[in-house]
Design an enzyme around this catalytic site. Structure first.
Site, PDB file in Angstrom:
ATOM      1  N   GLU A  43      82.543  34.690  86.760  1.00  0.00           N
ATOM      2  CA  GLU A  43      81.521  35.695  86.488  1.00  0.00           C
ATOM      3  C   GLU A  43      80.810  36.166  87.762  1.00  0.00           C
ATOM      4  OE1 GLU A  43      82.038  33.323  82.668  1.00  0.00           O
ATOM      5  OE2 GLU A  43      81.800  32.834  84.798  1.00  0.00           O
ATOM      6  N   PHE A 105      75.072  25.778  71.158  1.00  0.00           N
ATOM      7  CA  PHE A 105      76.188  25.740  72.106  1.00  0.00           C
ATOM      8  C   PHE A 105      76.201  26.994  72.984  1.00  0.00           C
ATOM      9  CE2 PHE A 105      80.741  26.714  73.006  1.00  0.00           C
ATOM     10  CZ  PHE A 105      80.976  25.659  73.882  1.00  0.00           C
ATOM     11  N   GLN A 106      76.267  26.793  74.269  1.00  0.00           N
ATOM     12  CA  GLN A 106      76.264  27.868  75.268  1.00  0.00           C
ATOM     13  C   GLN A 106      75.035  28.771  75.155  1.00  0.00           C
ATOM     14  OE1 GLN A 106      80.175  29.805  75.266  1.00  0.00           O
ATOM     15  NE2 GLN A 106      80.882  28.324  76.803  1.00  0.00           N
ATOM     16  N   LYS A 155      74.817  37.480  69.172  1.00  0.00           N
ATOM     17  CA  LYS A 155      76.088  37.717  68.504  1.00  0.00           C
ATOM     18  C   LYS A 155      75.917  38.355  67.131  1.00  0.00           C
ATOM     19  CE  LYS A 155      80.602  35.573  67.861  1.00  0.00           C
ATOM     20  NZ  LYS A 155      81.408  34.331  68.037  1.00  0.00           N
ATOM     21  N   MET A 472      78.801  30.666 111.888  1.00  0.00           N
ATOM     22  CA  MET A 472      77.402  30.971 112.207  1.00  0.00           C
ATOM     23  C   MET A 472      76.556  29.700 112.182  1.00  0.00           C
ATOM     24  SD  MET A 472      75.645  33.506 113.286  1.00  0.00           S
ATOM     25  CE  MET A 472      76.213  35.118 112.738  1.00  0.00           C
TER      26      MET A 472
END
Length: 574
Positions: A43, A105-106, A155, A472
């Site tokens: 993502e 969940f999630q 949802k 760096m």
């Protein structure tokens, strides 16, 4: 509703990764052909790809991810887009409304988590409100100072039926001021007429304002004869081949740009935000100048540097008015003083702060980029970078003639940005040459997106300057931490050629300067994705450099010029 809103907003490409909380959206995507969906491998990669798409086109980038970890994985990209003012719309799934707060969940508090790293976000609990929120999201992301927004969609809202409303002429409460105050503009023009040592200091706001702003800027520079410099994010708003160009300024900016900024008597900031990579020590920043600041974001005015002439407005509109007022007042400049100013600038230029010596059988990273520039500059070319030494060398040695050709992570400095960004750029410009200049450490952070490049047959070129170090970090440890190299190298790097082949792509390795041109041409001419492993000098430092806490006239130069810190007259201080 979501698909129709995207179509009505002119979206042709979205980047995303499916999950349980967005399956209704993905089911609708499957049943249409108006919008391309690009399946990324992470993502974070989706948001960076959308950033590359947005930065190279001027249109907003769109992302779809699922709830919970899908949303939290997008946070780095959202913060990157917020810092660099990139318009992104991120659509996240959420657990059903009746489960919010139950640790389902999630589930994650996506709106709470992303509030600090978006311009605005919404949790849509009513289906009838969805289309209006989506249209508002595009308005907020693209108007004023651009930036990322997020719409969190439970949802059950996705499964429900409601009324869709097409976009209407904006009735949003968010209406940023685009026209500058004419009294302030007239005051600036009067200062321009008298200035003995003026400079235009430009930033990403010029590019965000659109192509017309860059054209107006070029007209103003040509008409006045003033020198111009730019931040990292503003490269391309004025052509690198332009006769008034001083190069990039800032911590790793060019000597003449930093010295001119320090000694000027009129600084005209156009679409930049005085970030710390530019200002260095604030109390010693351009100490004797009158400071004008043009920015569409009023919160940027006087935030870091006190401004004498503040002008809130869109860069394009303000530049148009400056030109009108300046012409109406007789096109006056202090030409005699300006000639002396340019004579001083030419002395600073003579120091040749980017000079280096390519000797022996080891490729200098600067040489690699000089050859890349020479062999690609005639192409329809877009450059992305990761973050580190290679990023600064790319900004120093690659020339940009037009806006929207340079994609890099400026404000947040996000390692792993460049590869997915190059995928977004290539999707937007399928026939262009898209090159991601990378370091091996940065590139490995999102290396999984090689699968995306291969799946969609995107011929992105990954030009890795491989010094087997966190370059760096190693440089700062050498200069500032007594050469104690704590965790700044890797002893387990992959064979990048074999890695490319494992993804069914092309791998090229080059370690000899004599072979470099042929290898670069092989990369350019290959019609698919390439990983180019360019083995370079391991301990090369990136100069010029303003050490942390130092002023612009205390620059550290490399051995090829004058080793040490030199002052405004070219005298060695250290």
């Amino acid at each position: 509703m979501i698909v129709q809103a995207l179509i009505d907003q002119g979206v042709d490409t979205v980047f995303g990764y499916p999950g349980g909380a967005v399956l209704p959206i993905y089911d609708e995507i499957h049943q249409q052909n108006a919008i391309r969906h690009i399946l990324v491998r992470h993502e974070q990669g989706a948001v960076h790809a959308a950033e590359g798409y947005a930065r190279s086109t001027g249109k907003p980038g769109v992302v779809i991810v699922t709830s919970g970890p899908g949303a939290t994985n997008a946070v780095t990209g959202l913060t990157d887009a917020l810092m660099d003012s990139i318009p992104i719309i991120v659509l996240t799934g959420q657990v059903p409304t009746f489960m919010i707060g139950s640790d389902a969940f999630q589930e994650a508090d996506t709106v709470g988590i992303t509030r600090p790293c978006t311009k605005h976000n919404w949790l849509v609990k009513e289906t009838d409100a969805l289309s209006g929120v989506l249209h508002e999201a595009f308005h907020v992301a693209t108007q004023g100072r651009p930036g990322p927004v997020l719409v969190d969609i439970p949802k059950d809202v996705q499964f429900a039926t409601g009324t869709y409303n097409a976009p209407k002429p904006s009735v949003s409460h968010y209406q940023p001021k685009v026209k500058g105050d004419m009294e302030e503009i007239t005051e600036l023009v009067a200062a321009m007429e008298k200035a003995k040592k003026p400079i235009f200091y430009t930033g990403g706001g010029v590019i965000n304002s659109g192509p017309a702003a860059s054209q107006l800027l070029r007209e103003l520079v040509k008409a006045t004869g003033f020198p111009i410099t730019s931040t990292l994010m503003g490269l391309g708003c004025y052509p690198a081949s332009g006769e008034n160009w001083l190069g990039m300024l800032g911590m790793h900016g060019l000597y003449q740009a930093n010295m001119a900024m320090h000694d000027c008597d009129l600084m005209i900031n156009i679409g930049a935000r005085f970030d710390d990579r530019i200002t260095g020590r604030i109390d010693a920043f351009s100490p004797k100048s009158t400071k004008a600041h043009i920015d569409i974001d009023p919160s940027s005015i006087n935030k870091v540097i006190k401004t004498d002439i503040p002008i809130v407005g869109d860069v394009g509109h303000v530049l148009e008015d400056i030109l009108k007022v300046w012409k109406s007042r007789g096109r006056k400049t202090n030409s005699e003083a300006l000639a002396k100013w340019w004579a001083q600038i030419e002395k600073w230029k003579a120091i040749d702060c980017l000079k280096f010596k390519q000797t022996g059988k080891t490729i200098k990273p600067q040489h690699a980029l000089v050859r890349l520039e020479e062999l690609t500059k005639q192409h329809d070319r877009y450059i992305c970078t990761e973050v580190g030494q290679h990023q600064m060398w790319a900004a120093q040695y690659l020339g940009f003639e037009d806006p929207n050709r340079w994609m890099t992570s400026g404000g947040l400095g996000t390692m792993g940005y460049g590869f997915p960004a190059s995928i977004g750029v290539q999707m937007a410009h399928p026939d262009a040459l898209v090159i991601n200049v990378a370091g091996e450490a940065s590139w490995l952070m999102n290396m999984q997106e090689m699968g995306t490049a291969v799946q969609y047959r995107l011929p992105v070129k990954q030009f890795i300057l491989n010094n087997e170090r966190l370059g760096m970090v190693r440089q700062w440890q050498e200069l500032l931490h007594g050469e104690r190299y704590s965790q700044s190298w890797s002893e387990a790097l992959p064979d990048f050629v074999k890695l490319a082949e494992a993804f069914r792509a092309k791998g090229i390795i080059c370690s000899d300067p004599a072979d470099l041109d042929d290898a670069i041409m092989e990369m350019i001419n290959h019609d698919g994705p390439v990983i180019f492993d360019c083995l370079v000098e391991k301990h090369e430092n990136c100069f010029p450099m303003i050490p942390s806490g130092k002023a612009h006239n205390e620059m550290l130069l490399g051995e090829a010029q004058t080793q040490g810190v030199i002052d405004s007259k070219g005298s060695v201080l250290v």
